[in-house]
Design a protein around this motif. Structure first.
Motif, PDB file in Angstrom:
ATOM      1  N   SER A 103     -10.661   6.247  -4.208  1.00 30.39           N
ATOM      2  CA  SER A 103     -11.051   7.926  -5.047  1.00 30.39           C
ATOM      3  C   SER A 103     -11.524   7.435  -6.432  1.00 30.39           C
ATOM      4  N   PRO A 104     -12.731   7.290  -7.219  1.00 33.15           N
ATOM      5  CA  PRO A 104     -13.251   7.051  -8.501  1.00 33.15           C
ATOM      6  C   PRO A 104     -12.642   8.442  -9.381  1.00 33.15           C
ATOM      7  N   ASN A 105     -12.739   9.122  -8.323  1.00 33.02           N
ATOM      8  CA  ASN A 105     -12.472  10.613  -8.696  1.00 33.02           C
ATOM      9  C   ASN A 105     -11.270  11.835  -8.864  1.00 33.02           C
ATOM     10  N   PRO A 106     -10.932  11.832 -10.606  1.00 34.16           N
ATOM     11  CA  PRO A 106      -8.964  12.394 -10.299  1.00 34.16           C
ATOM     12  C   PRO A 106      -9.527  13.638  -9.563  1.00 34.16           C
ATOM     13  N   GLU A 107      -9.981  14.257  -9.442  1.00 35.94           N
ATOM     14  CA  GLU A 107     -10.026  15.656  -8.493  1.00 35.94           C
ATOM     15  C   GLU A 107      -9.797  15.495  -6.880  1.00 35.94           C
ATOM     16  N   VAL A 108      -9.205  14.033  -6.403  1.00 36.84           N
ATOM     17  CA  VAL A 108      -9.843  13.751  -5.027  1.00 36.84           C
ATOM     18  C   VAL A 108      -8.328  12.550  -4.874  1.00 36.84           C
ATOM     19  N   THR A 109      -7.224  13.252  -4.117  1.00 34.52           N
ATOM     20  CA  THR A 109      -5.935  12.846  -4.057  1.00 34.52           C
ATOM     21  C   THR A 109      -5.997  11.927  -1.936  1.00 34.52           C
ATOM     22  N   ILE A 110      -5.511  11.062  -2.565  1.00 28.39           N
ATOM     23  CA  ILE A 110      -5.948  10.323  -0.704  1.00 28.39           C
ATOM     24  C   ILE A 110      -4.029  10.834  -0.644  1.00 28.39           C
ATOM     25  N   THR A 111      -3.732  11.235   0.388  1.00 27.24           N
ATOM     26  CA  THR A 111      -2.103  11.105   1.346  1.00 27.24           C
ATOM     27  C   THR A 111      -2.285  10.176   2.322  1.00 27.24           C
ATOM     28  N   GLY A 112      -2.481   9.742   2.246  1.00 28.31           N
ATOM     29  CA  GLY A 112      -2.764   8.715   3.781  1.00 28.31           C
ATOM     30  C   GLY A 112      -3.808   7.463   4.437  1.00 28.31           C
ATOM     31  N   CYS A 113      -3.403   6.745   5.192  1.00 24.63           N
ATOM     32  CA  CYS A 113      -4.816   6.273   5.549  1.00 24.63           C
ATOM     33  C   CYS A 113      -4.209   5.492   6.997  1.00 24.63           C
ATOM     34  N   TYR A 114      -5.282   4.729   7.877  1.00 27.32           N
ATOM     35  CA  TYR A 114      -4.682   4.452   9.262  1.00 27.32           C
ATOM     36  C   TYR A 114      -6.303   3.762   9.763  1.00 27.32           C
ATOM     37  N   ALA A 115      -5.916   2.321  10.146  1.00 25.25           N
ATOM     38  CA  ALA A 115      -6.897   1.796  11.055  1.00 25.25           C
ATOM     39  C   ALA A 115      -5.871   1.748  12.205  1.00 25.25           C
ATOM     40  N   LYS A 116      -7.281   1.795  13.686  1.00 22.25           N
ATOM     41  CA  LYS A 116      -7.306   1.964  14.965  1.00 22.25           C
ATOM     42  C   LYS A 116      -7.803   1.022  15.452  1.00 22.25           C
ATOM     43  N   ASN A 117      -7.124   0.311  16.711  1.00 22.12           N
ATOM     44  CA  ASN A 117      -8.019  -0.909  17.373  1.00 22.12           C
ATOM     45  C   ASN A 117      -7.828  -0.690  18.512  1.00 22.12           C
ATOM     46  N   GLU A 118      -8.865  -0.072  19.793  1.00 21.61           N
ATOM     47  CA  GLU A 118      -8.394  -0.132  20.544  1.00 21.61           C
ATOM     48  C   GLU A 118      -7.690   1.291  21.046  1.00 21.61           C
ATOM     49  N   ASP A 119      -6.442   1.034  21.662  1.00 25.93           N
ATOM     50  CA  ASP A 119      -6.172   2.223  21.812  1.00 25.93           C
ATOM     51  C   ASP A 119      -4.274   2.104  21.066  1.00 25.93           C
ATOM     52  N   ASN A 120      -4.633   2.082  20.121  1.00 24.20           N
ATOM     53  CA  ASN A 120      -3.320   1.439  18.507  1.00 24.20           C
ATOM     54  C   ASN A 120      -3.937   2.178  17.872  1.00 24.20           C
ATOM     55  N   THR A 121      -2.630   2.503  16.791  1.00 26.37           N
ATOM     56  CA  THR A 121      -3.383   3.001  15.860  1.00 26.37           C
ATOM     57  C   THR A 121      -2.692   2.252  14.486  1.00 26.37           C
ATOM     58  N   VAL A 122      -2.366   1.944  13.400  1.00 24.96           N
ATOM     59  CA  VAL A 122      -1.569   1.600  12.273  1.00 24.96           C
ATOM     60  C   VAL A 122      -1.452   2.121  11.401  1.00 24.96           C
ATOM     61  N   ALA A 123      -0.660   2.429  10.614  1.00 15.92           N
ATOM     62  CA  ALA A 123      -1.027   3.200   8.931  1.00 15.92           C
ATOM     63  C   ALA A 123      -1.101   2.258   7.949  1.00 15.92           C
ATOM     64  N   CYS A 124      -1.414   2.745   6.893  1.00 15.25           N
ATOM     65  CA  CYS A 124      -2.219   1.631   5.866  1.00 15.25           C
ATOM     66  C   CYS A 124      -1.241   1.589   4.567  1.00 15.25           C
ATOM     67  N   SER A 125      -1.299   0.780   3.575  1.00 10.53           N
ATOM     68  CA  SER A 125      -0.575   1.136   2.557  1.00 10.53           C
ATOM     69  C   SER A 125      -1.228   2.185   1.477  1.00 10.53           C
ATOM     70  N   LEU A 126      -0.501   2.571   0.769  1.00  6.60           N
ATOM     71  CA  LEU A 126      -0.488   3.243  -0.761  1.00  6.60           C
ATOM     72  C   LEU A 126      -0.730   2.817  -1.385  1.00  6.60           C
ATOM     73  N   ASN A 127      -1.259   2.479  -2.428  1.00  9.63           N
ATOM     74  CA  ASN A 127      -0.923   1.871  -3.869  1.00  9.63           C
ATOM     75  C   ASN A 127      -0.823   2.874  -4.631  1.00  9.63           C
ATOM     76  N   PRO A 128       0.571   2.455  -5.866  1.00 12.03           N
ATOM     77  CA  PRO A 128       0.299   3.067  -6.882  1.00 12.03           C
ATOM     78  C   PRO A 128      -1.063   3.604  -7.885  1.00 12.03           C
ATOM     79  N   ASN A 129      -2.231   2.950  -7.433  1.00  8.68           N
ATOM     80  CA  ASN A 129      -3.264   2.604  -7.783  1.00  8.68           C
ATOM     81  C   ASN A 129      -3.912   4.218  -7.344  1.00  8.68           C
TER      82      ASN A 129
END
Length: 280
Positions: free
Chosen positions: A211-237
């Motif tokens: 998000s280019p907006n400083p008012e938004v802070t991403i706290t986590g994200c995940y990917a899903k394929n069929e019935d499986n879910t995996v955590a993605c990576s939060l970057n320092p930026n």
């Protein structure tokens, strides 16, 4: 000479003429390209099957094939000779893609003025992701039992794949107030589905959010394929990327379709000082 020792001398003439066989590539089939759209694109692997022809006026015997040249950006991994009389039988050629010295069934006799319906060479190859669009060529040599060789060129077109990936739709999973709307100070989890508006299947698709907006802070994200879910990576930026997830967790998106599972589930916090109506 005769019985009485008489002898006579005479001479005869044999004309030495140009060998009348004339070999080349009749046609080439491309199969098993990576995204199975029947076209070659940068980064793909595929198989080329070569059928020979004889446009000469005499039969050519014991013909075999070899690769004599390839362009930069193309890597040939394996070559095979077709076994005469067997459409799906193959004998592996050497590491330089020469089929010399194989058993007799891997040799072909080519009738004059005809194209063989049996393949003489199969090449498995990879295109570099940076290979230029346009034509890539393979030089092929055809050799007969007299050791005569004819060379020909296979030209294959490399095209940009017809892929265009957008956000198909988003779906709110949770928000702090539970009303499905985003208000200042709330947290939200949102599912993002991908859409391929092109006609070619996109392989191993992953997503990245920032998000280019400083008012938004991403706290986590995940990917899903069929019935499986995996955590993605939060970057320092502050971005979240699913680039490093296992390949089997990345999605294949057929042309003209929306992903069955979300490409990314993203959780974020909105600052209490965020303005009403502010785009996120």
């Amino acid at each position: 000479r005769d019985l009485f020792g008489n002898q006579w001398q005479d001479s005869f003439i044999l004309n030495v003429e140009q060998y009348a066989a004339d070999l080349g590539v009749g046609f080439t089939e491309v199969i098993d390209d990576t995204n199975d759209d029947g076209q070659l694109s940068p980064g793909e692997s595929a198989t080329a099957i070569v059928y020979p022809k004889n446009i000469g006026t005499v039969k050519a015997l014991g013909v075999w094939a070899q690769l004599v040249s390839i362009e930069p950006g193309v890597t040939v991994s394996n070559c095979y000779a077709g076994a005469a009389g067997e459409v799906d039988a193959w004998a592996k050629c050497d590491s330089s893609c020469s089929c010399e010295g194989l058993f007799n069934a891997a040799l072909q006799d080519l009738e004059p003025e005809a194209t063989s319906q049996l393949p003489i060479l199969k090449m498995e190859f990879d295109l570099d992701p940076e290979v230029a669009l346009g034509t890539v060529t393979f030089g092929v040599g055809l050799v007969d039992n007299l050791g005569l060789m004819w060379t020909d060129v296979i030209a294959l077109e490399v095209v940009e794949p017809d892929i265009d990936i957008d956000i198909g739709f988003t779906q709110v999973q949770t928000d702090t107030s539970g009303d499905g709307a985003l208000s200042p100070g709330e947290s939200m989890t949102l599912d993002i589905y991908g859409e391929n508006t092109g006609s070619t299947t996109a392989l191993s698709v992953w997503a990245m959010a920032m998000s280019p907006n400083p008012e938004v802070t991403i706290t986590g994200c995940y990917a899903k394929n069929e019935d499986n879910t995996v955590a993605c990576s939060l970057n320092p930026n502050g971005a979240c990327s699913c680039e490093s997830i296992p390949t089997n967790m990345k999605a294949d998106l057929e042309g003209k379709s929306v992903s069955d599972s979300y490409l990314m589930r993203i959780s974020f916090d909105l600052s209490p000082e965020a303005s009403i109506g502010m785009p996120i």
